[in-house]
Design a protein around this motif. Structure first.
Motif, mmCIF file in Angstrom:
data_model
loop_
_atom_site.group_PDB
_atom_site.id
_atom_site.type_symbol
_atom_site.label_atom_id
_atom_site.label_comp_id
_atom_site.label_asym_id
_atom_site.label_seq_id
_atom_site.Cartn_x
_atom_site.Cartn_y
_atom_site.Cartn_z
ATOM 1 N N ALA A 1 19.267 -57.973 34.451
ATOM 2 C CA ALA A 1 19.346 -56.577 34.666
ATOM 3 C C ALA A 1 19.538 -56.073 36.407
ATOM 4 O O ALA A 1 19.856 -55.085 36.605
ATOM 5 C CB ALA A 1 18.037 -55.856 34.163
ATOM 6 N N LEU A 2 18.844 -56.836 37.072
ATOM 7 C CA LEU A 2 18.766 -56.972 38.531
ATOM 8 C C LEU A 2 19.711 -57.845 39.068
ATOM 9 O O LEU A 2 19.636 -57.874 40.546
ATOM 10 C CB LEU A 2 17.420 -57.059 39.098
ATOM 11 C CG LEU A 2 16.516 -56.021 38.562
ATOM 12 C CD1 LEU A 2 14.991 -56.426 39.226
ATOM 13 C CD2 LEU A 2 16.587 -54.413 39.081
ATOM 14 N N SER A 3 20.900 -58.459 38.712
ATOM 15 C CA SER A 3 21.501 -59.469 39.042
ATOM 16 C C SER A 3 22.251 -58.819 40.198
ATOM 17 O O SER A 3 22.606 -59.519 41.281
ATOM 18 C CB SER A 3 22.542 -60.169 38.031
ATOM 19 O OG SER A 3 23.460 -59.139 37.569
ATOM 20 N N GLY A 4 22.712 -57.411 40.045
ATOM 21 C CA GLY A 4 23.538 -56.715 41.181
ATOM 22 C C GLY A 4 22.783 -56.946 42.512
ATOM 23 O O GLY A 4 23.288 -56.667 43.651
ATOM 24 N N VAL A 5 21.286 -56.850 42.718
ATOM 25 C CA VAL A 5 20.738 -56.685 43.945
ATOM 26 C C VAL A 5 19.941 -58.010 44.189
ATOM 27 O O VAL A 5 19.562 -58.105 45.241
ATOM 28 C CB VAL A 5 19.860 -55.481 43.789
ATOM 29 C CG1 VAL A 5 20.703 -54.082 43.742
ATOM 30 C CG2 VAL A 5 18.766 -55.346 42.804
ATOM 31 N N LEU A 6 19.625 -58.693 43.296
ATOM 32 C CA LEU A 6 18.636 -60.014 43.629
ATOM 33 C C LEU A 6 19.509 -60.927 44.139
ATOM 34 O O LEU A 6 18.916 -61.574 45.010
ATOM 35 C CB LEU A 6 18.249 -60.561 42.113
ATOM 36 C CG LEU A 6 17.211 -59.766 41.446
ATOM 37 C CD1 LEU A 6 16.852 -60.744 40.061
ATOM 38 C CD2 LEU A 6 16.002 -59.417 42.223
ATOM 39 N N TYR A 7 20.921 -60.949 44.062
ATOM 40 C CA TYR A 7 21.425 -62.079 44.928
ATOM 41 C C TYR A 7 22.065 -61.620 46.249
ATOM 42 O O TYR A 7 23.052 -62.376 46.717
ATOM 43 C CB TYR A 7 22.464 -62.756 44.025
ATOM 44 C CG TYR A 7 21.688 -63.146 42.625
ATOM 45 C CD1 TYR A 7 20.850 -64.241 42.563
ATOM 46 C CD2 TYR A 7 21.950 -62.390 41.454
ATOM 47 C CE1 TYR A 7 20.581 -64.697 41.593
ATOM 48 C CE2 TYR A 7 21.535 -62.981 40.246
ATOM 49 C CZ TYR A 7 20.467 -63.966 40.170
ATOM 50 O OH TYR A 7 19.858 -64.367 39.011
ATOM 51 N N MET A 8 21.744 -60.639 46.656
ATOM 52 C CA MET A 8 22.407 -59.982 47.840
ATOM 53 C C MET A 8 21.770 -60.797 49.131
ATOM 54 O O MET A 8 20.756 -61.120 49.189
ATOM 55 C CB MET A 8 22.405 -58.534 47.949
ATOM 56 C CG MET A 8 23.098 -57.765 46.795
ATOM 57 S SD MET A 8 22.736 -56.209 47.349
ATOM 58 C CE MET A 8 24.388 -55.518 47.162
#
Length: 136
Positions: free
Chosen positions: A129-136
């Motif tokens: 669900a947070l993949s868009g921000v976790l990997y920044m």
């Protein structure tokens, strides 16, 4: 703050991880005797109970830091949660359903693998669900 988590549901799930960690860490660290008595571990387990509690407390502090500063770049926190919970689920299942559960005085319950399974599901959900921000 909630906007950083891509919605309130994700924020609530991160808070659930923190509250669950606080519960188990405090039981292991500050109520070691009653925790070991509840499951029939005996007084000789206090050291390992507190050691396990210190690991839970450390990961819980990291989750609280994610709540405070936001999830950007914090994939390692949830990856650790997935790995630790998966190991605890499998080992807990076999322990609770194995010879240890037959030892006189031990009060084995499914909590030994169901609680880690719940943490595993929540951590996996958050990883996606947070993949868009976790990997920044």
């Amino acid at each position: 703050m909630i906007d950083n988590f891509n919605g309130s549901l994700n924020f609530v799930f991160v808070c659930i991880l923190a509250l669950g960690g606080i519960y188990y860490a405090s039981r292991c660290l500050f109520s070691s005797k009653s925790f070991s008595d509840q499951y029939g571990f005996g007084d000789s387990s206090i050291f390992m109970t507190r050691f396990a509690g210190s690991c839970v407390a450390a990961s819980t502090i990291l989750v609280i830091m994610v709540i405070v500063r936001g999830p950007t770049g914090a994939w390692e926190v949830f990856a650790f949660g997935v790995i630790q919970s998966a190991i605890a689920t499998v080992s807990g299942f076999f322990t609770v359903n194995g010879p240890w559960a037959e030892v006189e005085g031990v009060k084995a319950t499914a909590e030994g693998w169901i609680a880690p399974l719940g943490f595993l599901i929540v951590n996996l959900y958050l990883m996606f669900a947070l993949s868009g921000v976790l990997y920044m």
